[in-house]
Design a protein around this motif. Structure first.
Motif, PDB file in Angstrom:
ATOM      1  N   GLN A   1       0.834  -1.201   0.000  1.00  0.00           N
ATOM      2  CA  GLN A   1       0.000   0.000   0.000  1.00  0.00           C
ATOM      3  C   GLN A   1       0.868   1.250   0.000  1.00  0.00           C
ATOM      4  O   GLN A   1       1.965   1.242   0.552  1.00  0.00           O
ATOM      5  CB  GLN A   1      -0.884   0.034   1.239  1.00  0.00           C
ATOM      6  CG  GLN A   1      -2.250  -0.583   1.034  1.00  0.00           C
ATOM      7  CD  GLN A   1      -2.238  -2.052   1.344  1.00  0.00           C
ATOM      8  OE1 GLN A   1      -1.483  -2.477   2.185  1.00  0.00           O
ATOM      9  NE2 GLN A   1      -3.054  -2.819   0.649  1.00  0.00           N
ATOM     10  N   SER A   2       0.352   2.272  -0.609  1.00  0.00           N
ATOM     11  CA  SER A   2       1.050   3.555  -0.589  1.00  0.00           C
ATOM     12  C   SER A   2       1.100   4.094   0.832  1.00  0.00           C
ATOM     13  O   SER A   2       0.161   3.931   1.597  1.00  0.00           O
ATOM     14  CB  SER A   2       0.312   4.536  -1.493  1.00  0.00           C
ATOM     15  OG  SER A   2       0.642   5.843  -1.144  1.00  0.00           O
ATOM     16  N   TYR A   3       2.235   4.716   1.195  1.00  0.00           N
ATOM     17  CA  TYR A   3       2.338   5.304   2.531  1.00  0.00           C
ATOM     18  C   TYR A   3       1.407   6.492   2.701  1.00  0.00           C
ATOM     19  O   TYR A   3       1.040   6.852   3.798  1.00  0.00           O
ATOM     20  CB  TYR A   3       3.773   5.797   2.766  1.00  0.00           C
ATOM     21  CG  TYR A   3       4.752   4.722   3.104  1.00  0.00           C
ATOM     22  CD1 TYR A   3       4.323   3.488   3.558  1.00  0.00           C
ATOM     23  CD2 TYR A   3       6.109   4.938   2.976  1.00  0.00           C
ATOM     24  CE1 TYR A   3       5.233   2.500   3.864  1.00  0.00           C
ATOM     25  CE2 TYR A   3       7.026   3.955   3.280  1.00  0.00           C
ATOM     26  CZ  TYR A   3       6.579   2.739   3.726  1.00  0.00           C
ATOM     27  OH  TYR A   3       7.472   1.765   4.034  1.00  0.00           O
ATOM     28  N   ARG A   4       1.065   7.136   1.586  1.00  0.00           N
ATOM     29  CA  ARG A   4       0.336   8.403   1.707  1.00  0.00           C
ATOM     30  C   ARG A   4      -1.146   8.198   1.903  1.00  0.00           C
ATOM     31  O   ARG A   4      -1.765   8.798   2.754  1.00  0.00           O
ATOM     32  CB  ARG A   4       0.587   9.262   0.471  1.00  0.00           C
ATOM     33  CG  ARG A   4       1.902   9.985   0.513  1.00  0.00           C
ATOM     34  CD  ARG A   4       2.080  10.791  -0.728  1.00  0.00           C
ATOM     35  NE  ARG A   4       2.101   9.947  -1.910  1.00  0.00           N
ATOM     36  CZ  ARG A   4       2.115  10.415  -3.137  1.00  0.00           C
ATOM     37  NH1 ARG A   4       2.067  11.694  -3.347  1.00  0.00           N
ATOM     38  NH2 ARG A   4       2.158   9.596  -4.158  1.00  0.00           N
TER      39      ARG A   4
ATOM     40  N   GLU B   1      -3.234  -0.438  -7.812  1.00  0.00           N
ATOM     41  CA  GLU B   1      -4.348   0.392  -8.274  1.00  0.00           C
ATOM     42  C   GLU B   1      -3.846   1.746  -8.759  1.00  0.00           C
ATOM     43  O   GLU B   1      -4.263   2.253  -9.803  1.00  0.00           O
ATOM     44  CB  GLU B   1      -5.336   0.578  -7.123  1.00  0.00           C
ATOM     45  CG  GLU B   1      -6.702   1.030  -7.571  1.00  0.00           C
ATOM     46  CD  GLU B   1      -7.682   0.991  -6.407  1.00  0.00           C
ATOM     47  OE1 GLU B   1      -8.360   1.995  -6.203  1.00  0.00           O
ATOM     48  OE2 GLU B   1      -7.717  -0.044  -5.708  1.00  0.00           O
ATOM     49  N   HIS B   2      -2.912   2.326  -7.968  1.00  0.00           N
ATOM     50  CA  HIS B   2      -2.283   3.579  -8.379  1.00  0.00           C
ATOM     51  C   HIS B   2      -1.676   3.443  -9.758  1.00  0.00           C
ATOM     52  O   HIS B   2      -1.890   4.283 -10.640  1.00  0.00           O
ATOM     53  CB  HIS B   2      -1.150   3.939  -7.398  1.00  0.00           C
ATOM     54  CG  HIS B   2      -1.587   4.828  -6.280  1.00  0.00           C
ATOM     55  ND1 HIS B   2      -2.163   6.040  -6.502  1.00  0.00           N
ATOM     56  CD2 HIS B   2      -1.510   4.693  -4.939  1.00  0.00           C
ATOM     57  CE1 HIS B   2      -2.431   6.612  -5.351  1.00  0.00           C
ATOM     58  NE2 HIS B   2      -2.048   5.802  -4.377  1.00  0.00           N
ATOM     59  N   LEU B   3      -0.905   2.363  -9.942  1.00  0.00           N
ATOM     60  CA  LEU B   3      -0.186   2.179 -11.200  1.00  0.00           C
ATOM     61  C   LEU B   3      -1.167   1.985 -12.353  1.00  0.00           C
ATOM     62  O   LEU B   3      -0.995   2.554 -13.430  1.00  0.00           O
ATOM     63  CB  LEU B   3       0.748   0.971 -11.105  1.00  0.00           C
ATOM     64  CG  LEU B   3       1.965   1.140 -10.204  1.00  0.00           C
ATOM     65  CD1 LEU B   3       2.784  -0.131 -10.182  1.00  0.00           C
ATOM     66  CD2 LEU B   3       2.825   2.286 -10.661  1.00  0.00           C
ATOM     67  N   ALA B   4      -2.219   1.183 -12.108  1.00  0.00           N
ATOM     68  CA  ALA B   4      -3.181   0.918 -13.179  1.00  0.00           C
ATOM     69  C   ALA B   4      -3.864   2.211 -13.608  1.00  0.00           C
ATOM     70  O   ALA B   4      -4.039   2.482 -14.801  1.00  0.00           O
ATOM     71  CB  ALA B   4      -4.212  -0.097 -12.704  1.00  0.00           C
TER      72      ALA B   4
ATOM     73  N   PRO C   1       6.789   2.431  -1.321  1.00  0.00           N
ATOM     74  CA  PRO C   1       6.104   1.357  -2.050  1.00  0.00           C
ATOM     75  C   PRO C   1       5.750   1.752  -3.475  1.00  0.00           C
ATOM     76  O   PRO C   1       5.935   0.957  -4.403  1.00  0.00           O
ATOM     77  CB  PRO C   1       4.849   1.117  -1.211  1.00  0.00           C
ATOM     78  CG  PRO C   1       5.214   1.547   0.145  1.00  0.00           C
ATOM     79  CD  PRO C   1       6.146   2.691  -0.016  1.00  0.00           C
ATOM     80  N   VAL C   2       5.271   2.974  -3.671  1.00  0.00           N
ATOM     81  CA  VAL C   2       4.919   3.407  -5.021  1.00  0.00           C
ATOM     82  C   VAL C   2       6.168   3.485  -5.888  1.00  0.00           C
ATOM     83  O   VAL C   2       6.168   3.050  -7.051  1.00  0.00           O
ATOM     84  CB  VAL C   2       4.201   4.769  -4.971  1.00  0.00           C
ATOM     85  CG1 VAL C   2       3.977   5.293  -6.363  1.00  0.00           C
ATOM     86  CG2 VAL C   2       2.886   4.635  -4.247  1.00  0.00           C
TER      87      VAL C   2
END
Lengths: 334, 337
Positions: free
Chosen positions: A97-100, A107-110, A302-303
């Motif tokens: 999961q993203s820290y932010r 999901e962010h990447l997609a 992570p991101v």
């Protein structure tokens, strides 16, 4: 051939794993590299702060050891460690999961890719087409060749954001030529929906900037290779047998010069994604590059690691495709 | 003529950096002036003011300091590191350096021991390992040797660094540490050496087959003398191009990072930061134009330092033969900024 390809894929996968591991381990082990709830400012009493920090660390599972062992002094920790957990998640296709905002990195990447892929793919296609045409024209015209050579070197020396800002200044300036929208996306764009045709004008400048920046890397080697082919005896023979210059260029010279071009194109594919880092910041597009830049600025590890892995995977895939294409074009190459 | 101009421009940049470092305004950003936000060029402000009311000319001059203390050392270090590693890989190859097996075992034990003990004792472990491994050469232990695969290691490291585009690698590494000049310099060095190393390796590999090197070896010259006196002068004409090329790459990366606002503290003037400010005021053409002109002139001046005949040929290797293509697939270079 299959064996060589499999070997290459394995080596490339190993490289990607090594790089992602290095970024992950470095990010967690450097002093101040890991995420902290509090940095400098003192909020609340010291006791409260320590408890909150501990809770935060537990939520991100940062209280377990980093690796299987530690050095200087050496100590063995065994399996429940951050790296092992990360590797296990990775093998199941999760990137954490993203820290932010606690949203899954995948999901962010997609979401980011849905915007970046049209951008970079169209830029690559335009650059490849333009590079082919210009190189064919320049290969038998020395004056064009000299002119294009210096122009390409000049373009190549400029950082990408300079190209983007010049385009903005020339083509999207309220005081000069306001032909195209300068920033962002149309108002009806939503992160979940498909891109509509109304977004096309917003893409013209970014695609142009990416094309201009990746053109030299395609044009220069292809121009050199085509010029060399034109000096070969078989081209003289072809011309003497009455083949027109154009046909000689496309039919006879190009297949022999193509492996260079294909290899370059494969090198460029992940580079264009990286170039999108700058371009998406300049033109305020919420894509992959912007995600990486923001993650880097906020140290959202992570991101970042996910992005690096994805780009490495794109490069591997591009290399693989280039190898297959080259082997089909010229069986001596494998 | 144009080379004179280029040299003059670079000299002016150096002087500006010296002024920014030691002059009256040292260590401070250009003063803010809230009464003159985004003014076009005038007699008072020759290049206008930015959205914070700072004089653009002062900002640019202060920004040269970052170029000299970050890009220049990074380019020098990357060229030196690449030349040394490439020369070692090209000269010795995979079999040139051999180590006694017993000495290698002792060294390995020493290093592992140094890593698992308390940091204070690590030095003793290393010292003991070095002394013992020297002893193994004098003793009667079996004389089997191990080859150190230098060439493989250097090419592998270069390929490893090339697997991710340079900008992404720099971005993710820079983000790991709090903004600091030395961190940025070491990252730029780390990511820029491979192209120099590949070029040096190829050159040295070709040269060491020449009869004159073989004659020198037969005459009993030491390796250092062969490398320094006989090979270096012949490598130099091709190798000196790499410094300007590395410099332009470092400059591009540094200003890009400044533009993205990553890795440099925001109170230090930087050309990338100056250009990033221009995005606050899209109509401020003077801001964009002066930043772009400064950057473009510097890049052009650096390129003019190259010999006229083969400007930039080392930069983008034109793989033209079948062997070259396969080679460049394995050790592919990244070409993005």
């Amino acid at each position: 051939m299959v064996r060589a390809l499999v070997l290459r894929v394995l080596r490339a996968l190993g490289t990607a794993w090594l790089i992602a591991s290095a970024v992950f381990l470095l990010s967690r082990s450097l002093p101040g590299g890991g995420p902290h709830l509090f940095t400098d400012e003192r909020a609340g009493t010291f006791g409260q702060q320590t408890t909150a920090e501990a809770q935060y660390q537990r939520r991100l599972e940062l209280q377990t050891p980093l690796f299987y062992f530690r050095l200087l002094p050496g100590r063995w920790y065994g399996t429940p460690n951050q790296y092992h957990t990360w590797l296990g998640q990775l093998s199941r296709g999760q990137l954490g999961q993203s820290y932010r905002d606690d949203v899954a990195v995948t999901e962010h990447l997609a979401q980011a890719l849905r915007l970046t892929l049209p951008l970079t793919v169209s830029a690559l296609c335009v650059a490849a087409g333009l590079g082919l045409l210009l190189a064919q024209c320049a290969a038998r015209r020395p004056r064009w060749y000299r002119w294009l050579l210096s122009a390409a070197y000049f373009l190549d020396s400029l950082p990408l954001f300079v190209i983007g800002m010049v385009l903005l200044l020339l083509l999207a300036n309220p005081d000069f030529l306001s032909l195209l929208p300068a920033y962002g996306l149309p108002a009806d764009y939503s992160a979940a929906g498909a891109l509509s045709w109304s977004a096309v004008p917003y893409f013209v400048l970014p695609v142009l900037a990416l094309t201009l920046s990746s053109l030299p890397a395609l044009l220069l080697p292809l121009m050199g290779a085509l010029r060399e082919q034109w000096q070969q005896p078989y081209m003289v023979t072809a011309r003497a047998k009455g083949v027109s210059p154009r046909q000689a260029g496309w039919r006879h010279a190009l297949p022999n010069a193509a492996p260079v071009f294909i290899t370059r194109l494969a090198d460029l594919a992940p580079g264009v994604v990286a170039g999108a880092v700058v371009i998406e910041v300049v033109f305020a597009l919420p894509g992959m590059g912007r995600l990486l830049a923001e993650a880097a600025a906020a140290r959202d590890v992570p991101v970042l690691v996910g992005g690096v892995l994805l780009i490495a995977a794109v490069r591997l895939l591009a290399w693989l495709l280039a190898d297959v294409a080259n082997a089909l074009l010229d069986p001596r190459l494998l | 003529m144009s080379r004179w101009l280029a040299g003059l421009w670079l000299l002016a940049l150096l002087l500006a950096a010296a002024w920014a470092q030691f002059g009256p305004a040292a260590g401070q950003p250009a003063p803010l002036n809230l009464e003159q936000l985004s003014h076009p060029p005038s007699a008072q402000h020759w290049l206008g003011t930015d959205p914070y009311g700072r004089d653009v000319l002062t900002d640019l001059i202060l920004g040269t300091r970052q170029l000299v203390i970050i890009s220049l050392p990074a380019a020098l270090l990357a060229s030196a590191l690449g030349a040394v590693l490439g020369a070692a890989a090209g000269y010795w190859g995979n079999t040139g350096v051999r180590l006694r097996t017993s000495a290698a075992v002792v060294l390995l034990i020493g290093i592992v021991g140094a890593l698992v003990t308390e940091p204070a004792e690590a030095g003793w472990w290393l010292l003991a390992a070095a002394g013992l491994s020297a002893c193994t050469y004098a003793s009667f232990l079996p004389a089997t040797t191990l080859a150190l695969p230098l060439d493989w290691a250097v090419l592998g490291a270069a390929a490893w660094l090339g697997a991710v585009p340079r900008l992404v690698l720099v971005l993710s590494l820079v983000a790991l540490h709090a903004p600091a000049g030395w961190w940025l310099v070491s990252i730029l060095t780390l990511t820029c050496w491979p192209s120099t190393a590949r070029l040096t390796r190829t050159l040295v590999q070709q040269l060491r087959q020449r009869p004159y090197v073989e004659a020198g070896r037969a005459a009993g010259y030491s390796t250092g003398r062969l490398l320094w006196v006989h090979l270096a002068p012949n490598v130099w004409p091709s190798l000196r191009n790499t410094l300007p090329l590395n410099l332009s790459i470092c400059l591009g990366l540094q200003t890009t990072l400044g533009f993205l606002g990553i890795g440099l503290s925001p109170d230090q003037a930087d050309w990338g930061l100056t250009l990033a400010n221009a995005r606050l005021e899209p109509g401020a053409w003077w801001l964009v134009l002066s930043g772009l002109l400064a950057l473009t002139c510097t890049m052009a001046a650096i390129y003019h330092l190259l010999p006229a005949s083969d400007a930039g040929l080392a930069h983008l290797p034109t793989a033209s033969t079948a062997a070259d293509v396969t080679n460049s697939q394995q050790i592919s270079t990244s070409i993005e900024q």
